[in-house]
Design a protein around this motif. Structure first.
Motif, PDB file in Angstrom:
ATOM      1  N   GLY A 128       0.802  -1.214   0.000  1.00  0.00           N
ATOM      2  CA  GLY A 128       0.000   0.000   0.000  1.00  0.00           C
ATOM      3  C   GLY A 128       0.835   1.263   0.000  1.00  0.00           C
ATOM      4  N   SER A 129       0.332   2.268   0.690  1.00  0.00           N
ATOM      5  CA  SER A 129       0.990   3.576   0.694  1.00  0.00           C
ATOM      6  C   SER A 129       2.336   3.535   1.418  1.00  0.00           C
ATOM      7  CB  SER A 129       0.085   4.620   1.336  1.00  0.00           C
ATOM      8  OG  SER A 129      -0.168   4.268   2.682  1.00  0.00           O
ATOM      9  N   HIS A 130       2.517   2.584   2.337  1.00  0.00           N
ATOM     10  CA  HIS A 130       3.784   2.492   3.091  1.00  0.00           C
ATOM     11  C   HIS A 130       4.942   2.053   2.201  1.00  0.00           C
ATOM     12  CE1 HIS A 130       1.383   3.052   6.630  1.00  0.00           C
ATOM     13  NE2 HIS A 130       0.623   2.048   6.269  1.00  0.00           N
ATOM     14  N   LYS A 131       4.615   1.239   1.187  1.00  0.00           N
ATOM     15  CA  LYS A 131       5.629   0.733   0.274  1.00  0.00           C
ATOM     16  C   LYS A 131       6.334   1.872  -0.470  1.00  0.00           C
ATOM     17  CE  LYS A 131       4.168  -1.520  -3.373  1.00  0.00           C
ATOM     18  NZ  LYS A 131       3.583  -2.582  -4.192  1.00  0.00           N
ATOM     19  N   GLU A 132       5.590   2.936  -0.758  1.00  0.00           N
ATOM     20  CA  GLU A 132       6.131   4.058  -1.527  1.00  0.00           C
ATOM     21  C   GLU A 132       7.102   4.916  -0.725  1.00  0.00           C
ATOM     22  OE1 GLU A 132       2.651   6.054  -2.920  1.00  0.00           O
ATOM     23  OE2 GLU A 132       1.866   4.204  -3.785  1.00  0.00           O
ATOM     24  N   ARG A 133       7.176   4.709   0.594  1.00  0.00           N
ATOM     25  CA  ARG A 133       8.052   5.522   1.438  1.00  0.00           C
ATOM     26  C   ARG A 133       9.501   5.042   1.422  1.00  0.00           C
ATOM     27  NH1 ARG A 133       5.612   6.627   7.162  1.00  0.00           N
ATOM     28  NH2 ARG A 133       7.631   7.661   7.242  1.00  0.00           N
ATOM     29  N   PHE A 134       9.761   3.880   0.813  1.00  0.00           N
ATOM     30  CA  PHE A 134      11.112   3.312   0.793  1.00  0.00           C
ATOM     31  C   PHE A 134      11.551   3.006  -0.626  1.00  0.00           C
ATOM     32  CE2 PHE A 134       9.016   2.278   4.738  1.00  0.00           C
ATOM     33  CZ  PHE A 134       9.957   2.648   5.676  1.00  0.00           C
ATOM     34  N   ASP A 135      12.863   3.121  -0.902  1.00  0.00           N
ATOM     35  CA  ASP A 135      13.360   2.745  -2.228  1.00  0.00           C
ATOM     36  C   ASP A 135      13.656   1.242  -2.255  1.00  0.00           C
ATOM     37  OD1 ASP A 135      15.730   2.477  -0.841  1.00  0.00           O
ATOM     38  OD2 ASP A 135      16.691   4.244  -1.735  1.00  0.00           O
ATOM     39  N   GLY A 142      12.431   9.712   3.003  1.00  0.00           N
ATOM     40  CA  GLY A 142      12.262  10.946   3.753  1.00  0.00           C
ATOM     41  C   GLY A 142      10.981  11.652   3.378  1.00  0.00           C
ATOM     42  N   LEU A 143      11.038  12.970   3.226  1.00  0.00           N
ATOM     43  CA  LEU A 143       9.863  13.790   2.937  1.00  0.00           C
ATOM     44  C   LEU A 143       9.217  13.404   1.605  1.00  0.00           C
ATOM     45  CD1 LEU A 143       8.253  16.100   4.169  1.00  0.00           C
ATOM     46  CD2 LEU A 143       9.649  17.686   2.880  1.00  0.00           C
ATOM     47  N   ALA A 144      10.035  13.037   0.628  1.00  0.00           N
ATOM     48  CA  ALA A 144       9.502  12.651  -0.686  1.00  0.00           C
ATOM     49  C   ALA A 144       8.598  11.427  -0.575  1.00  0.00           C
ATOM     50  CB  ALA A 144      10.647  12.367  -1.651  1.00  0.00           C
ATOM     51  N   GLY A 145       8.864  10.555   0.378  1.00  0.00           N
ATOM     52  CA  GLY A 145       8.050   9.359   0.559  1.00  0.00           C
ATOM     53  C   GLY A 145       6.772   9.607   1.333  1.00  0.00           C
ATOM     54  N   ARG A 146       6.695  10.770   2.022  1.00  0.00           N
ATOM     55  CA  ARG A 146       5.513  11.068   2.834  1.00  0.00           C
ATOM     56  C   ARG A 146       4.559  12.048   2.176  1.00  0.00           C
ATOM     57  NH1 ARG A 146       9.583  11.345   6.695  1.00  0.00           N
ATOM     58  NH2 ARG A 146       9.537  13.603   6.783  1.00  0.00           N
ATOM     59  N   GLN A 147       5.028  12.820   1.228  1.00  0.00           N
ATOM     60  CA  GLN A 147       4.203  13.862   0.630  1.00  0.00           C
ATOM     61  C   GLN A 147       3.651  13.433  -0.723  1.00  0.00           C
ATOM     62  OE1 GLN A 147       6.555  17.370   0.356  1.00  0.00           O
ATOM     63  NE2 GLN A 147       5.510  18.395   2.034  1.00  0.00           N
TER      64      GLN A 147
END
Length: 166
Positions: A128-135, A142-147
């Protein structure tokens, strides 16, 4: 040339404080030094004695001691620690305990990998959305993964043919 004693004093003075210069030592670090070097033995010299001596040698209103004040503190403690010896012999014995020592990190917290912790912190299994927070390597973006970054390209989100229209 710096003596072994002064070298040890500086190492303990900067321990745990990134802003410390090494010229002054806090009461916490003084206590740590006495404990790790064996000056405080729990019988003849206790943590209370260490705190009393620290407050006695430091200048009024200050929170730290200088190297000269540290040497004064060692003179106060040495006779208590080595009762049978003369003041000079006791002082040299205390200095002998401290010289060449540096702060250890015994009892510090290590990252655990026991039980479910390893599985829960494995970013490759996130969905889900958590997967996009990590490379791909599992490092956080960081911020790019949360916004949510706005895309003003004119295409609908996740459109496969985006950018193909000339």
């Amino acid at each position: 040339k710096m003596s072994e004693l002064e070298n040890s004093f500086r190492k303990f003075a900067v321990y745990g404080d990134t802003a410390a210069s090494g010229n002054e030592m806090t009461g916490k670090n003084f206590s740590k030094m006495c404990k790790e070097c064996g000056v405080m033995d729990g019988k003849a010299v206790t943590s209370t004695d260490i705190d009393i001596v620290f407050n006695k040698v430091k200048t009024k209103g200050a929170r730290t001691i200088t190297f000269a004040e540290f040497q004064q503190a060692m003179k106060e403690i040495c006779c208590k620690r080595f009762k049978g010896k003369s003041a000079e012999e006791a002082l040299q014995a205390v200095y002998g305990l401290i010289e060449g020592k540096e702060p250890g990190s015994a009892g510090t917290t290590k990252a655990t990998k026991v039980g479910g912790v390893d599985r829960l912190t494995d970013t490759s299994k996130y969905t889900g959305s958590h997967k996009e927070r990590f490379d791909e390597s599992g490092k956080g973006k960081g911020l790019a993964g949360r916004q949510d970054v706005t895309d003003n390209s004119g295409y609908v989100g996740a459109y496969k043919g985006a950018g193909t229209y000339d």
